[in-house]
Design an enzyme around this catalytic site. Structure first.
Site, PDB file in Angstrom:
ATOM      1  CG  ASN A 194      -1.869  -1.197   1.186  1.00  0.00           C
ATOM      2  OD1 ASN A 194      -2.297  -1.633   0.110  1.00  0.00           O
ATOM      3  ND2 ASN A 194      -2.117  -1.770   2.353  1.00  0.00           N
ATOM      4  NE  ARG A 195       2.996   2.499  -5.110  1.00  0.00           N
ATOM      5  CZ  ARG A 195       3.114   1.293  -5.665  1.00  0.00           C
ATOM      6  NH1 ARG A 195       3.406   0.235  -4.920  1.00  0.00           N
ATOM      7  NH2 ARG A 195       2.971   1.127  -6.960  1.00  0.00           N
ATOM      8  CG  LEU A 196       1.253   2.883   3.998  1.00  0.00           C
ATOM      9  CD1 LEU A 196       0.275   2.453   5.082  1.00  0.00           C
ATOM     10  CD2 LEU A 196       1.456   4.400   4.054  1.00  0.00           C
TER      11      LEU A 196
END
Ligand SMILES: Cc1cc2nc3c(=O)[nH]c(=O)nc-3n(C[C@H](O)[C@H](O)[C@H](O)COP(=O)(O)O)c2cc1C
Length: 216
Positions: A194-196
């Site tokens: 999730n692009r985290l």
């Protein structure tokens, strides 16, 4: 020619590994060597390839790929032509950044610092470890300058092969040698879902490294 793919829809979710405060080494050079070892073991295509960014006297940035040849106690060593565009940039502004991207491991490392020439004997030793053809190539190529044709380059190669034919050892040209980037900033980036992503940064002040986490 139009693009045959909807590149906006190309996206990969990164999920292989995490980078935690507990797992990261206290010494960023050790952490780097650990990641480079893993990149080599994972057989990524060019594990030592890095993007070197420099800036010209009039503040124009430029970047190109070179190969890392040593991680010394001073820093990150690569070899090139001192008269090249990058060499001219570094003569005027001895600063740079280098970026590694090991796609298969979903990892990036960003390193920033000052850049200086390595000692002449270090350049000599590495130059003479290269294949003779590459040594001749260093004489034949006025790197980054405009040339009229491929033939001009090949004529220069033939000339230097002839000039050095009677010598066991091709001398190192003065215009060719190593640089070392002395790091002040080293960031380890590990792709996460999730692009985290995880980003852990080391910064050096007064020979001490401090550490922090950045938002992705
Ligand atoms: C995989 C790869 C490795 C390279 N390794 C080097 C290198 O170690 N040294 C070098 O001078 N150029 C290397 N090059 C060529 C540079 O990218 C660049 O074309 C050249 O150094 C001239 O750059 P400049 O005109 O910005 O100085 C490499 C290119 C690639 C794609």
């Amino acid at each position: 020619m139009s693009l045959q793919h909807d590149i906006a829809s190309i996206r990969k979710n990164y999920s292989r590994q995490a980078l935690t405060e507990e797992s990261v080494s206290n010494n960023p050079l050790d952490q780097f060597k650990g990641w480079l070892n893993e990149a080599i073991l994972s057989e990524v295509l060019e594990p030592t390839a890095l993007v070197l960014s420099t800036v010209s006297a009039d503040c124009r940035p430029s970047a190109r790929v070179v190969l890392l040849k040593e991680v010394s106690s001073d820093g990150f060593v690569f070899f090139t032509n001192y008269d090249s565009r990058k060499g001219q940039d570094l003569a005027e502004r001895p600063l740079g950044s280098i970026t590694f991207f090991w796609a298969e491991l979903e990892r990036q490392v960003r390193i920033e610092g000052t850049i200086e020439k390595v000692a002449a004997d270090v350049s000599d030793t590495y130059f003479h470890s290269r294949p003779r053809g590459s040594q001749i190539g260093a004489w034949a190529s006025p790197q980054s300058r405009e040339i009229n044709s491929r033939e001009e380059l090949e004529r220069a190669e033939a000339k230097y092969e002839k000039d050095f034919a009677s010598l066991d050892m091709v001398p190192r040209p003065q215009h060719w040698g190593g640089y070392v980037l002395k790091p002040e900033y080293i960031e380890f980036w590990q792709g996460r879902p999730n692009r985290l992503h995880d980003r852990i940064v080391f910064e050096r002040a007064d020979d001490q490294w401090s550490r922090k986490r950045l938002a992705p």
